[in-house]
Design a protein around this motif. Structure first.
Motif, PDB file in Angstrom:
ATOM      1  N   MET A 260       0.804  -1.219   0.000  1.00  0.00           N
ATOM      2  CA  MET A 260       0.000   0.000   0.000  1.00  0.00           C
ATOM      3  C   MET A 260       0.842   1.277   0.000  1.00  0.00           C
ATOM      4  O   MET A 260       0.366   2.338  -0.387  1.00  0.00           O
ATOM      5  CB  MET A 260      -0.946   0.004   1.206  1.00  0.00           C
ATOM      6  N   GLY A 261       2.075   1.191   0.443  1.00  0.00           N
ATOM      7  CA  GLY A 261       2.906   2.377   0.547  1.00  0.00           C
ATOM      8  C   GLY A 261       4.377   2.035   0.386  1.00  0.00           C
ATOM      9  O   GLY A 261       4.724   0.922  -0.011  1.00  0.00           O
ATOM     10  N   ILE A 262       5.231   2.988   0.721  1.00  0.00           N
ATOM     11  CA  ILE A 262       6.688   2.891   0.545  1.00  0.00           C
ATOM     12  C   ILE A 262       7.036   2.136  -0.742  1.00  0.00           C
ATOM     13  O   ILE A 262       7.880   1.240  -0.763  1.00  0.00           O
ATOM     14  CB  ILE A 262       7.414   2.303   1.784  1.00  0.00           C
ATOM     15  N   HIS A 263       6.377   2.542  -1.841  1.00  0.00           N
ATOM     16  CA  HIS A 263       6.576   1.867  -3.122  1.00  0.00           C
ATOM     17  C   HIS A 263       8.010   1.991  -3.630  1.00  0.00           C
ATOM     18  O   HIS A 263       8.473   1.136  -4.394  1.00  0.00           O
ATOM     19  CB  HIS A 263       5.623   2.448  -4.171  1.00  0.00           C
ATOM     20  N   GLY A 264       8.714   3.032  -3.240  1.00  0.00           N
ATOM     21  CA  GLY A 264      10.071   3.222  -3.720  1.00  0.00           C
ATOM     22  C   GLY A 264      11.079   2.296  -3.073  1.00  0.00           C
ATOM     23  O   GLY A 264      12.234   2.261  -3.474  1.00  0.00           O
ATOM     24  N   ASN A 265      10.654   1.552  -2.046  1.00  0.00           N
ATOM     25  CA  ASN A 265      11.544   0.583  -1.422  1.00  0.00           C
ATOM     26  C   ASN A 265      11.161  -0.816  -1.871  1.00  0.00           C
ATOM     27  O   ASN A 265       9.984  -1.169  -1.904  1.00  0.00           O
ATOM     28  CB  ASN A 265      11.496   0.680   0.100  1.00  0.00           C
ATOM     29  N   SER A 266      12.163  -1.615  -2.192  1.00  0.00           N
ATOM     30  CA  SER A 266      11.911  -2.976  -2.675  1.00  0.00           C
ATOM     31  C   SER A 266      11.718  -3.913  -1.490  1.00  0.00           C
ATOM     32  O   SER A 266      12.658  -4.222  -0.766  1.00  0.00           O
ATOM     33  CB  SER A 266      13.088  -3.456  -3.536  1.00  0.00           C
ATOM     34  N   THR A 267      10.485  -4.330  -1.271  1.00  0.00           N
ATOM     35  CA  THR A 267      10.169  -5.297  -0.229  1.00  0.00           C
ATOM     36  C   THR A 267      10.164  -6.670  -0.894  1.00  0.00           C
ATOM     37  O   THR A 267       9.281  -6.976  -1.688  1.00  0.00           O
ATOM     38  CB  THR A 267       8.815  -4.997   0.413  1.00  0.00           C
ATOM     39  N   CYS A 268      11.134  -7.497  -0.565  1.00  0.00           N
ATOM     40  CA  CYS A 268      11.457  -8.661  -1.392  1.00  0.00           C
ATOM     41  C   CYS A 268      11.115  -9.994  -0.740  1.00  0.00           C
ATOM     42  O   CYS A 268      11.164 -10.143   0.486  1.00  0.00           O
ATOM     43  CB  CYS A 268      12.945  -8.667  -1.717  1.00  0.00           C
ATOM     44  N   GLN A 269      10.805 -10.951  -1.600  1.00  0.00           N
ATOM     45  CA  GLN A 269      10.803 -12.365  -1.243  1.00  0.00           C
ATOM     46  C   GLN A 269      12.185 -12.892  -1.611  1.00  0.00           C
ATOM     47  O   GLN A 269      12.569 -12.876  -2.781  1.00  0.00           O
ATOM     48  CB  GLN A 269       9.723 -13.117  -1.999  1.00  0.00           C
ATOM     49  N   MET A 270      12.943 -13.342  -0.629  1.00  0.00           N
ATOM     50  CA  MET A 270      14.321 -13.760  -0.854  1.00  0.00           C
ATOM     51  C   MET A 270      14.445 -15.280  -0.739  1.00  0.00           C
ATOM     52  O   MET A 270      13.973 -15.881   0.231  1.00  0.00           O
ATOM     53  CB  MET A 270      15.260 -13.096   0.153  1.00  0.00           C
ATOM     54  N   ASN A 271      15.080 -15.876  -1.731  1.00  0.00           N
ATOM     55  CA  ASN A 271      15.292 -17.328  -1.777  1.00  0.00           C
ATOM     56  C   ASN A 271      16.771 -17.633  -1.607  1.00  0.00           C
ATOM     57  O   ASN A 271      17.607 -17.123  -2.355  1.00  0.00           O
ATOM     58  CB  ASN A 271      14.797 -17.902  -3.108  1.00  0.00           C
ATOM     59  N   LEU A 272      17.077 -18.457  -0.633  1.00  0.00           N
ATOM     60  CA  LEU A 272      18.456 -18.892  -0.405  1.00  0.00           C
ATOM     61  C   LEU A 272      18.586 -20.322  -0.904  1.00  0.00           C
ATOM     62  O   LEU A 272      18.020 -21.258  -0.324  1.00  0.00           O
ATOM     63  CB  LEU A 272      18.823 -18.819   1.085  1.00  0.00           C
ATOM     64  N   ASP A 273      19.320 -20.483  -1.997  1.00  0.00           N
ATOM     65  CA  ASP A 273      19.459 -21.788  -2.646  1.00  0.00           C
ATOM     66  C   ASP A 273      20.865 -22.331  -2.422  1.00  0.00           C
ATOM     67  O   ASP A 273      21.687 -22.406  -3.336  1.00  0.00           O
ATOM     68  CB  ASP A 273      19.169 -21.662  -4.150  1.00  0.00           C
ATOM     69  N   GLY A 274      21.148 -22.673  -1.186  1.00  0.00           N
ATOM     70  CA  GLY A 274      22.489 -23.122  -0.861  1.00  0.00           C
ATOM     71  C   GLY A 274      23.484 -21.984  -0.815  1.00  0.00           C
ATOM     72  O   GLY A 274      24.638 -22.113  -1.241  1.00  0.00           O
ATOM     73  N   ALA A 275      23.031 -20.844  -0.282  1.00  0.00           N
ATOM     74  CA  ALA A 275      23.899 -19.663  -0.202  1.00  0.00           C
ATOM     75  C   ALA A 275      24.974 -19.860   0.864  1.00  0.00           C
ATOM     76  O   ALA A 275      24.776 -20.544   1.866  1.00  0.00           O
ATOM     77  CB  ALA A 275      23.065 -18.431   0.107  1.00  0.00           C
ATOM     78  N   LYS A 276      26.108 -19.244   0.639  1.00  0.00           N
ATOM     79  CA  LYS A 276      27.223 -19.351   1.573  1.00  0.00           C
ATOM     80  C   LYS A 276      27.151 -18.227   2.596  1.00  0.00           C
ATOM     81  O   LYS A 276      26.952 -17.056   2.233  1.00  0.00           O
ATOM     82  CB  LYS A 276      28.543 -19.289   0.807  1.00  0.00           C
ATOM     83  N   GLY A 277      27.302 -18.583   3.861  1.00  0.00           N
ATOM     84  CA  GLY A 277      27.250 -17.576   4.914  1.00  0.00           C
ATOM     85  C   GLY A 277      28.176 -17.916   6.054  1.00  0.00           C
ATOM     86  O   GLY A 277      28.756 -19.006   6.110  1.00  0.00           O
ATOM     87  N   TRP A 278      28.327 -16.979   6.975  1.00  0.00           N
ATOM     88  CA  TRP A 278      29.207 -17.148   8.130  1.00  0.00           C
ATOM     89  C   TRP A 278      28.413 -16.799   9.388  1.00  0.00           C
ATOM     90  O   TRP A 278      27.681 -15.799   9.426  1.00  0.00           O
ATOM     91  CB  TRP A 278      30.424 -16.241   8.002  1.00  0.00           C
TER      92      TRP A 278
END
Length: 596
Positions: A260-278
């Protein structure tokens, strides 16, 4: 679309006269050299950047929104956003309140707080991109390893890289104990992370060279619930040892939310497909580390709503002085015009003063808490640091919930001033209402904040933190109780302080018998505490204004009149709220769910 002029005069009043920050900062070795001239210079330059660079992009950014390329898995921000971010970085704004050890300017949080009010007034959606990076910076600074700090903090501080918080999953929001994302250890000390996150603000964009995602996930054999959550740093691009951007990490935006608002910000669905992290911190201790980020975000959302309240008020005021409609009930005020400006009508003034009072109360409140954060982080006396930390913990849910509640009220009133033009998008007012309504929900709904305040911050320590704040209120009341000029402010403040104490005890006793009593009372209770805080700060500001009302500066007269309006028109809400909080859980829980 409309206008925005940073309220520097009121900011200076709050910082220099109400809080006396220069004196306070001299007690903090890290900020002892920050004087009034430095503060004023930063405010003035910040006002130029926000009004000239960011504000013109607010309406166009809302209309254009972000664009997701599903095939390339990229997000493009609205026209001008990327260029404005480069100016922000080149101007050193990202580094303002960060540690010089990592390339920061080392200025106090209380000054950065004022700058963020300007940012949010001018363009909340844009501000969320760099704003979230501050939470990531604080979290890594407190819980990261030396190697993580060396590699990532200078990039966050400079603004070259941005940060996000990846908590929510499709099946769980606030109840993070239900999350399913998994992390599997690798031989090199990294982890392979798989899962899906939703509602991730600034999760993918084209404004910075890299994005550092702070992701909650479960390690193998983790305990059930919130005790089995770990925190991981998952970069969009894996960094090379020299800090340059390396290969792409498989954490991708699957879609952006239509909202409904803050259209200029990308509110995302994020998929981690075996991403590397620490891992950040210890396994299964992720919530403890993430709370640093979450609390920063909650304070940030309060600032978003202060910014919206201020800009909506400014534009409604300009409109009310220009728009002519009907004649004043008490006689013609503009005989040279076919009708009087609508600012002559009492209810238009009520709407404007509501927004004005809520903006000025929030400015004093948020600046006070920001100064306590500076004291918590930098005061040489451990006991002072502890007291400041307790007060910040107590007031953080109030900042998030009370200021956002009030912004919803204030932006709605400001839109109402415009009449039919208020809901026409070309005027820009309906955007502020849409943006403001979101702020009540994310970073922990206001009900969650209310439960946190009453259940965790107050009842869990038998009211110790609240009593310490109450002692400050009582001391002020006693000090000024015999001053006749202050009685209209001190008397209701003292009464409310006593009522809050009694109400807290009553709810606590009921909760021993039935925990639902806490849930039933929490939301009105938080608003009562919010009004106690505002009453305390408005009374202090009124004392300053009374002392200077004969100075010839009309600012002090306006401050006094705004304070009188607050006590006459907004404070009385507390009587209804107290009655609601005392009414108990039975009127909410007696109706069988099947009968709704």
């Amino acid at each position: 679309m409309g206008q925005y002029v940073a309220p520097i005069r009121d900011m200076q009043f709050v910082l220099h006269e109400f809080l006396k920050v220069e004196e306070q900062l001299k007690e903090l070795p890290a900020h002892a050299e920050t004087d009034a001239d430095i503060i004023n210079q930063v405010l003035e330059e910040g006002a130029k950047f926000t009004s000239e660079v960011l504000f013109p992009l607010n309406h166009s950014g809302d209309r254009e929104g972000c664009k997701h390329d599903a095939q390339a898995k990229t997000v493009t921000t609205p026209k001008g956003f990327k260029e404005a971010y480069k100016q922000y970085v080149d101007g050193g704004w990202a580094a303002l309140a960060c540690d010089p050890e990592f390339g920061g300017q080392g200025l106090p949080v209380v000054l950065n707080n004022s700058f963020y009010e300007m940012l949010n007034s001018s363009n909340q959606a844009w501000t969320m991109y760099p704003g979230l990076s501050h939470g990531a910076y604080e979290c890594l600074k407190e819980h990261g390893t030396d190697e993580q700090k060396r590699l990532y903090l200078p990039k966050l501080v400079s603004g070259e890289w941005t940060g996000t918080m990846c908590l929510t999953e499709p099946h769980c929001g606030t109840d993070l104990g239900l999350l399913r994302s998994k992390a599997i250890p690798n031989d090199d000390g990294s982890w392979t992370i798989t899962g899906n996150k939703i509602f991730i603000s600034a999760g993918e964009h084209d404004m910075s060279d890299n994005i550092l995602h702070l992701v909650l996930a479960r390690v193998p054999d983790a305990p059930e619930g919130s005790k089995g959550i770990s925190l991981f740093l998952v970069p969009k691009f894996l960094p090379n040892d020299d800090g340059s951007v390396g290969e792409r990490n498989p954490i991708f935006c699957g879609a952006i939310e239509e909202k409904m608002g803050i259209h200029g910000n990308s509110t995302c669905q994020m998929n981690l497909d075996g991403a590397k992290g620490w891992i950040i911190g210890q396994p299964n201790k992720g919530l403890n580390a993430m709370f640093v980020f979450m609390n920063a975000a909650r304070l940030g959302v309060g600032m978003q709503s202060l910014g919206l309240t201020e800009v909506a008020y400014q534009n409604a005021l300009v409109y009310a002085k220009d728009r002519v409609q009907m004649r004043s009930l008490s006689g013609v005020k503009a005989p040279d015009k076919p009708a009087d400006p609508i600012i002559v009508h009492p209810d238009v003034r009520r709407m404007l003063l509501t927004a004005k009072a809520y903006a000025e109360g929030a400015r004093a409140f948020s600046s006070y808490v920001a100064l306590q954060i500076d004291r918590e982080l930098n005061h040489p006396d451990e006991e002072v640091r502890k007291e400041a930390a307790d007060e910040v913990a107590l007031l953080t849910p109030v900042i998030k919930a009370f200021i956002t509640d009030n912004a919803w009220i204030a932006t709605s009133e400001a839109m109402q001033v415009y009449g039919g033009h208020g809901y026409i998008s070309e005027w820009g007012m309906e955007q502020y209402v849409r943006d403001a309504r979101i702020n009540l929900i994310y970073e922990g709904t206001n009900t969650i904040q209310s439960l946190d305040l009453l259940g965790r911050k107050i009842l869990m320590d038998n009211g110790a933190k609240l009593r310490k704040f109450g002692e400050k209120v009582r001391a002020f009341v006693e000090e000024n109780g015999t001053d006749e000029a202050m009685s209209e402010f001190v008397t209701p403040l003292g009464e409310l302080g006593e009522k809050v104490g009694k109400l807290t005890m009553e709810i606590g006793m009921k909760a021993f018998q039935n925990q639902d009593e806490v849930g039933a009372a929490a939301v009105p209770y938080l608003r009562v505490v919010g009004h106690l805080v505002y009453s305390y700060f408005f009374a202090q500001m009124a004392k300053i204004a009374l002392e200077k009302k004969d100075s010839g500066d009309k600012f002090y007269e306006a401050k006094l009149q705004t304070t009188r309006f607050y006590f006459a028109r907004l404070y009385p809400e507390t009587a209804m709220l107290i009655r609601q909080a005392r009414s108990g859980a039975a009127n909410l829980m007696a109706l069988d769910a099947d009968l709704f």
